[in-house]
Design a protein around this motif. Structure first.
Motif: not given
Length: 182
Positions: A68, A73, A123, A125
């Motif tokens: 990521y 992220y 998560f 964004w």
């Protein structure tokens, strides 16, 4: 007549061999995902989740790392992990000041062949638009990277397409049938 019987026998043996060799399952690792926008509980934080399905064969201590990028992220959280008796999981947070990508590592504790191993990651964004595919690495039991890939969107359930290998076997069967008629 002997030549014709030999040819038909050969075609049937070729058909059987094709079915055995080419009709077996592929052992590649695939990762499918579905992204969902979550309610944003903190102003300025765009929360999302990925629902994953991992497929492939894993030896004991082999695994997969999902990557990521730190610029897109933050705040990774494994909310629905795989069975902890079978899989070990590790999350490292993305760190833009270092810079280091975030990582979700899954390691098989026993030999396994998940048909569709589900797990969910939430998560924040940081990118624009909606999140998409993630890169991943497949690791052997010595933690060496043996393959790389990118996740694909989760396919809608439906009628599976016949594999190309089965189509070849069908074509050989039709050829053998045609040869028998002549």
């Amino acid at each position: 007549m002997f030549k014709r019987m030999f040819r038909q026998g050969f075609l049937w043996r070729l058909l059987a061999l094709t079915g055995l060799l080419l009709g077996g399952p592929v052992q590649a690792v695939t990762l499918e995902y579905a992204a969902s926008d979550l309610p944003d509980l903190v102003a300025g934080q765009d929360r999302w989740s990925y629902q994953y399905q991992l497929s492939g064969s894993f030896a004991p201590f082999a695994g997969v790392n999902l990557l990521y990028p730190a610029e897109r992220y933050a705040d990774l959280a494994l909310t629905a992990p795989p069975d902890p008796a079978v899989w070990s999981s590790l999350i490292t947070a993305p760190d833009p000041s270092f810079p280091a990508d975030g990582l979700l590592g899954l390691t098989a504790l026993v030999a396994t062949r998940p048909l569709k191993l589900p797990f969910t990651l939430e998560f924040t964004w940081l990118g624009t638009g909606s999140p998409g595919a993630q890169d991943f690495e497949v690791l052997d039991d010595g933690f060496n990277v043996i393959d790389r890939g990118s996740s694909t969107p989760l396919a809608a359930p439906g009628l599976p397409e016949p594999g190309s290998l089965l189509l070849v076997a069908g074509a050989l069967a039709l050829l053998a049938r045609r040869q028998r008629r002549t």
